[in-house]
Design an enzyme around this catalytic site. Structure first.
Site, PDB file in Angstrom:
ATOM      1  N   ARG A 134       1.459  -1.147   0.017  1.00 22.80           N
ATOM      2  CA  ARG A 134       0.360   0.036  -0.539  1.00 22.80           C
ATOM      3  C   ARG A 134       0.936   0.962  -0.029  1.00 22.80           C
ATOM      4  O   ARG A 134       0.353   2.256   0.544  1.00 22.80           O
ATOM      5  CB  ARG A 134      -0.953   0.155   0.811  1.00 22.80           C
ATOM      6  CG  ARG A 134      -1.732  -1.560   1.591  1.00 22.80           C
ATOM      7  CD  ARG A 134      -2.907  -0.703   1.687  1.00 22.80           C
ATOM      8  NE  ARG A 134      -4.053  -1.925   2.178  1.00 22.80           N
ATOM      9  CZ  ARG A 134      -3.491  -3.038   3.037  1.00 22.80           C
ATOM     10  NH1 ARG A 134      -2.661  -2.722   4.165  1.00 22.80           N
ATOM     11  NH2 ARG A 134      -4.153  -3.332   3.505  1.00 22.80           N
ATOM     12  N   HIS A 142      -1.187  19.287 -26.114  1.00 20.55           N
ATOM     13  CA  HIS A 142      -1.547  17.988 -26.229  1.00 20.55           C
ATOM     14  C   HIS A 142      -2.766  17.303 -26.577  1.00 20.55           C
ATOM     15  O   HIS A 142      -2.291  15.956 -26.848  1.00 20.55           O
ATOM     16  CB  HIS A 142      -0.760  17.872 -24.194  1.00 20.55           C
ATOM     17  CG  HIS A 142       0.479  17.696 -24.285  1.00 20.55           C
ATOM     18  ND1 HIS A 142       1.217  19.260 -24.166  1.00 20.55           N
ATOM     19  CD2 HIS A 142       1.080  16.249 -23.450  1.00 20.55           C
ATOM     20  CE1 HIS A 142       2.367  18.201 -23.411  1.00 20.55           C
ATOM     21  NE2 HIS A 142       1.865  16.940 -23.778  1.00 20.55           N
ATOM     22  N   HIS A 145      -1.766  14.685 -28.913  1.00 21.40           N
ATOM     23  CA  HIS A 145      -2.258  13.250 -28.392  1.00 21.40           C
ATOM     24  C   HIS A 145      -2.845  12.621 -29.983  1.00 21.40           C
ATOM     25  O   HIS A 145      -2.167  11.416 -29.983  1.00 21.40           O
ATOM     26  CB  HIS A 145      -3.393  13.080 -27.509  1.00 21.40           C
ATOM     27  CG  HIS A 145      -2.459  13.409 -26.083  1.00 21.40           C
ATOM     28  ND1 HIS A 145      -3.124  14.135 -25.135  1.00 21.40           N
ATOM     29  CD2 HIS A 145      -1.525  13.216 -25.844  1.00 21.40           C
ATOM     30  CE1 HIS A 145      -2.461  13.729 -24.120  1.00 21.40           C
ATOM     31  NE2 HIS A 145      -1.470  13.344 -24.188  1.00 21.40           N
ATOM     32  N   HIS A 201       6.835  11.347 -28.483  1.00 25.06           N
ATOM     33  CA  HIS A 201       5.479  12.223 -27.634  1.00 25.06           C
ATOM     34  C   HIS A 201       5.833  13.780 -27.671  1.00 25.06           C
ATOM     35  O   HIS A 201       5.152  14.474 -28.050  1.00 25.06           O
ATOM     36  CB  HIS A 201       5.586  11.993 -26.828  1.00 25.06           C
ATOM     37  CG  HIS A 201       4.755  12.521 -25.911  1.00 25.06           C
ATOM     38  ND1 HIS A 201       2.982  12.425 -25.293  1.00 25.06           N
ATOM     39  CD2 HIS A 201       5.131  13.697 -24.491  1.00 25.06           C
ATOM     40  CE1 HIS A 201       2.316  13.663 -24.347  1.00 25.06           C
ATOM     41  NE2 HIS A 201       3.979  14.112 -24.049  1.00 25.06           N
TER      42      HIS A 201
HETATM   43 ZN    ZN Z   1       3.322  15.790 -22.195  1.00 27.68          ZN
END
Ligand code: ZN
Ligand code: ADP
Length: 366
Positions: A121, A248, A252, A265
């Site tokens: 955890r 983005h 994307h 990216h």
């Molecule tokens: Zn980024």
């Protein structure tokens, strides 16, 4: 040495940035409440370069480090690889205070952070990012995740590191294309938050591309400060944090249409920032001079502006699927000026199409 303090509700931490600091990580960990056994997670490219110096520095400070090496690349951001890390952690008997240390780029950071967040955890997490992208982007924000065959980053948690150590000298071995990918995020920070920093980037682009340590330290610390200020105000990504998505939305879509292989990216974000700048000036939110300045810096950093031959309709399809879409409206992060952005859903498809066709024209060879 530059230090950036990341102030968060329950878990603040410091980012240390200095040339050669990788050999002092053990020293920095010494005063933290940690067990002696430590797990360093890295990949096959980074391990031969930097795992020795890191492990030695831990050993010199009294820790018992073990180095786990996984294959490089996005395919290691998987539950299967996470399982290997869990197995190592369990079999070497890591306890609640045993640190897991990410030595590598964004893939290693996301994977190790996810394991650190969930093993027992949650155990102490330390980041030693070795790509510019990870240094300026992934070391602040606390996002950890692995991919699922049905989508990227679908399984993860917000989990903050206790310590981040950034050595600009490790960037010497980074492939050119990876360095430039990181510079796309760097340009983004200038555009969204800081005209003076943007101006610094214009004036020092050659030094930065030549990887001069002083300029890199300035760049990395400014980016971390900007991101830390945004994240401190919006830890769980609601509204303000959306400004970090500048470039983005289209980025994307470009990554998606290219099957996550043609453009990396950073390159996709560079194209997306160019698109966002064009959209901003076409909507008269900013001047054409401001949008031209962004275009010029993207080019100056050796990044692409366009994706010639890509289909406008296909890109539009991806825009509609982006996870930043709320109520089927795209949240556009657009420029008001260099250093100032705004978020709006009020953009007609006609304007978007016009920009996408500029970005994809075949004559736009870059
Ligand atoms: Zn980024
Ligand atoms: P990011 O998401 O940060 O771009 P990755 O983890 O995919 O990062 O790393 C990109 C590539 O660069 C990987 O192949 C990785 O092994 C390699 N790499 C990371 N850091 C270095 C470095 N300092 N020197 C050389 N190669 C590196």
């Amino acid at each position: 040495m530059a230090e950036v303090r990341v102030n968060l509700a329950n878990h603040s931490y410091t980012i240390h940035i200095m040339a050669g600091i990788i050999s002092q990580v053990g020293q920095l960990m010494k005063d933290m409440p940690l067990s002696r056994k430590a797990l360093i997670v890295t990949d096959e490219n980074v391990a031969p370069l930097y795992s020795g110096v890191l492990a030695d520095s831990l050993a010199a400070a009294g820790f018992l480090p073990f180095v786990l090496v996984v294959p490089p690349g996005e395919s290691s951001k998987s539950l299967a690889t996470a399982d290997k890390v869990f197995t190592q952690a369990i079999s070497m008997g890591l306890d609640r205070k045993s640190p897991i240390i990410a030595l590598g780029g964004g893939v290693i950071g996301d994977l190790s952070g996810f394991v650190a967040a969930t093993y027992l955890r949650g155990v102490p997490f330390i980041q030693v990012p070795t790509t510019l992208l990870a240094q300026v982007d992934s070391s602040v924000g606390g996002k950890t995740a692995v991919n699922h065959p049905l989508g990227k980053n679908l399984i993860g948690a917000f989990y903050q590191p206790q310590l981040v150590v950034i050595d600009p000298l490790v960037l010497d071995t980074l492939p050119e294309r990876e360095l430039k990918a990181g510079l796309a995020e760097v340009v983004k920070y200038g555009v969204i938050a800081d005209y003076d920093f943007f101006d610094y980037l214009i004036r020092h682009q050659e030094d930065i591309l030549a990887r001069r340590p002083d300029e890199l330290i300035e760049v990395i610390s400014r980016c971390c400060q900007i991101k830390a200020a945004v994240v401190a105000q919006d830890e769980r990504e609601t509204s303000l944090r959306m400004i970090l998505n500048f470039g983005h939305t289209i980025g994307h879509a470009v990554e998606g249409v290219g099957g996550y292989s043609e453009y990396n990216h950073g390159e996709a974000v560079a194209i997306g920032m160019h698109g966002a700048a064009l959209l901003s000036s076409s909507l008269h939110l900013c001047s054409t001079a401001a949008s031209a300045a962004v275009k010029q810096l993207i080019t100056g950093m050796g990044l692409p502006l366009t994706a010639p031959g890509y289909g406008t309709d296909e890109l539009l399809g991806y825009l509609a699927r982006d996870k930043k879409v709320v109520d089927s409206k795209v949240n556009w992060v657009l420029m008001q000026d260099v250093g100032r952005v705004t978020i709006t859903q009020d953009v007609s498809e006609e304007h978007v199409r016009a920009v996408l066709s500029q970005l994809t024209e075949n004559s736009n060879k870059h």
